[in-house]
Write an enzyme that holds these catalytic residues in place. Sequence first.
Site, PDB file in Angstrom:
ATOM      1  N   HIS A 174     -14.501   3.950 -29.498  1.00  0.00           N
ATOM      2  CA  HIS A 174     -13.950   5.202 -28.964  1.00  0.00           C
ATOM      3  C   HIS A 174     -12.634   4.992 -28.203  1.00  0.00           C
ATOM      4  CE1 HIS A 174     -14.043   9.320 -27.477  1.00  0.00           C
ATOM      5  NE2 HIS A 174     -15.169   9.542 -28.124  1.00  0.00           N
ATOM      6  N   HIS A 203     -23.144  11.095 -27.995  1.00  0.00           N
ATOM      7  CA  HIS A 203     -22.783   9.696 -27.745  1.00  0.00           C
ATOM      8  C   HIS A 203     -23.882   8.879 -27.057  1.00  0.00           C
ATOM      9  CE1 HIS A 203     -18.984  10.433 -29.439  1.00  0.00           C
ATOM     10  NE2 HIS A 203     -18.271  10.745 -28.368  1.00  0.00           N
ATOM     11  N   GLU A 228     -12.512   7.839 -34.749  1.00  0.00           N
ATOM     12  CA  GLU A 228     -13.825   7.196 -34.594  1.00  0.00           C
ATOM     13  C   GLU A 228     -14.502   7.048 -35.947  1.00  0.00           C
ATOM     14  OE1 GLU A 228     -15.861   9.780 -31.697  1.00  0.00           O
ATOM     15  OE2 GLU A 228     -13.871  10.443 -31.164  1.00  0.00           O
TER      16      GLU A 228
HETATM   17  C1  GLA Z   1     -15.922  12.659 -29.034  1.00  0.00           C
HETATM   18  C2  GLA Z   1     -16.310  14.069 -29.285  1.00  0.00           C
HETATM   19  C3  GLA Z   1     -15.509  14.970 -28.419  1.00  0.00           C
HETATM   20  C4  GLA Z   1     -15.608  14.576 -26.982  1.00  0.00           C
HETATM   21  C5  GLA Z   1     -15.243  13.128 -26.813  1.00  0.00           C
HETATM   22  C6  GLA Z   1     -15.516  12.613 -25.438  1.00  0.00           C
HETATM   23  O1  GLA Z   1     -14.790  12.327 -29.640  1.00  0.00           O
HETATM   24  O2  GLA Z   1     -16.197  14.440 -30.640  1.00  0.00           O
HETATM   25  O3  GLA Z   1     -15.935  16.301 -28.578  1.00  0.00           O
HETATM   26  O4  GLA Z   1     -16.928  14.788 -26.534  1.00  0.00           O
HETATM   27  O5  GLA Z   1     -15.977  12.335 -27.672  1.00  0.00           O
HETATM   28  O6  GLA Z   1     -14.981  13.399 -24.450  1.00  0.00           O
END
Ligand code: GLA
Length: 390
Positions: free
Chosen positions: A213, A141, A355
């Site tokens: 997100h 991210h 997402e």
């Molecule tokens: C995303 C990732 C997850 C986790 C979340 C944040 O969705 O795919 O594995 O890291 O973000 O906690």
Amino acid sequence: MEPMTRTVPHLSILLLLLMALVACNATGTGDPAASKIDVRPFGATADGTAANLFVLRNGRGTEAHLTEFGATLVSMNVADRGGERADVVLGFDDVSGYESDANQYFGSTVGRVANRVAGGRFTLEGRTYQLATNNDPNHLHGGDRGYSHRMWRAEPHPSLASVTFRLTSEDGDEGYPGRVDATVTYTLTEADELIIEYSATADQPTPVNLTHHSYFNLAGAGSASVLGHELQVNADRYTPADETLIPTGAIESVAGTPLDFRAPELIGARIGELDDTSALGYDHNYAVRSRALKGGPGAVMAAGPVAVLSDPSSGRTLELFTDQPGLQFYSGNFLKGAKGKGGAPYAHRSACCLETQGYPDAINEPGFPSVLLMPGEEYRQFTVHRFLVD
Ligand code: GLA
């Protein structure tokens, strides 16, 4: 690499306006001038920068609350089948929560590259770049302080119940090459659609993969579990991953696996049948059917939803539309009970994320749709969240 389209400046804003007007007429809820934005204080960041809360409201009383920190959706207040409103996304009461370690990207705009990059490393034009491995051993991210943790500049458009957030990400930001100028525009329509439009340009070749997100619980943020929600995902295939959630490069059928949501199914029905990986539940990238659509929110919605999430108890339903090739479905496995808005604890699997994005680690997988943005091109993304009741 897929071709990127150039667009006429402001065309998308006109399209949004047209959609808002059409939605008003279609639903009979009347006057577009009734849509508006209130601006409220939302605390200050640790360095003393004041944050605002932009409250977008439509004629039905639906509200979307946004802040510049992370270009984040803080609250989404929608009615249930009896007209009762609830806030259906996780978050915090002010900006300090979003700056804290308890913030697991709640409602934020994630970038420069959402999801994982294997070993935090990639090679472009003969040069290897090493990014932060903030999700050991991988990059996640956008790094230690990605776009989700930055103050964007807000530009409200009150007559449209719309806000644009702008961010300049300098050359070398979090180890990425080239300067990126990104915008994300949220628009709430009279038909209870939250349209998210992204754009970005770069002055050097660089990967760009933005996502939203939000953690949804359609019974209301802070409700105990999302396992009783029903989900449909219009995808035949997914990208299998290793134990660190990096795709193997294969794209396989969901048939006969607990990932098959082509017909609506409870999230909890087969979650225990998933292979034992460090994901601890659903945390998978689907290759969705509507990939690489171009033409704005109208074209994206005409192609039908990539996912439908519904809560049988309240009747609230979320339809998700996108032009992106990937959809990461994450069942809130790493939530651990930290307190959010109003002191509500956010328990393990008490919300889920849908997402829309490019595939994880696409920068290292030539067989995946490219996430590379070249100078002179424009990155575009439209994702629409439509809230309804059954
Ligand atoms: C995303 C990732 C997850 C986790 C979340 C944040 O969705 O795919 O594995 O890291 O973000 O906690």
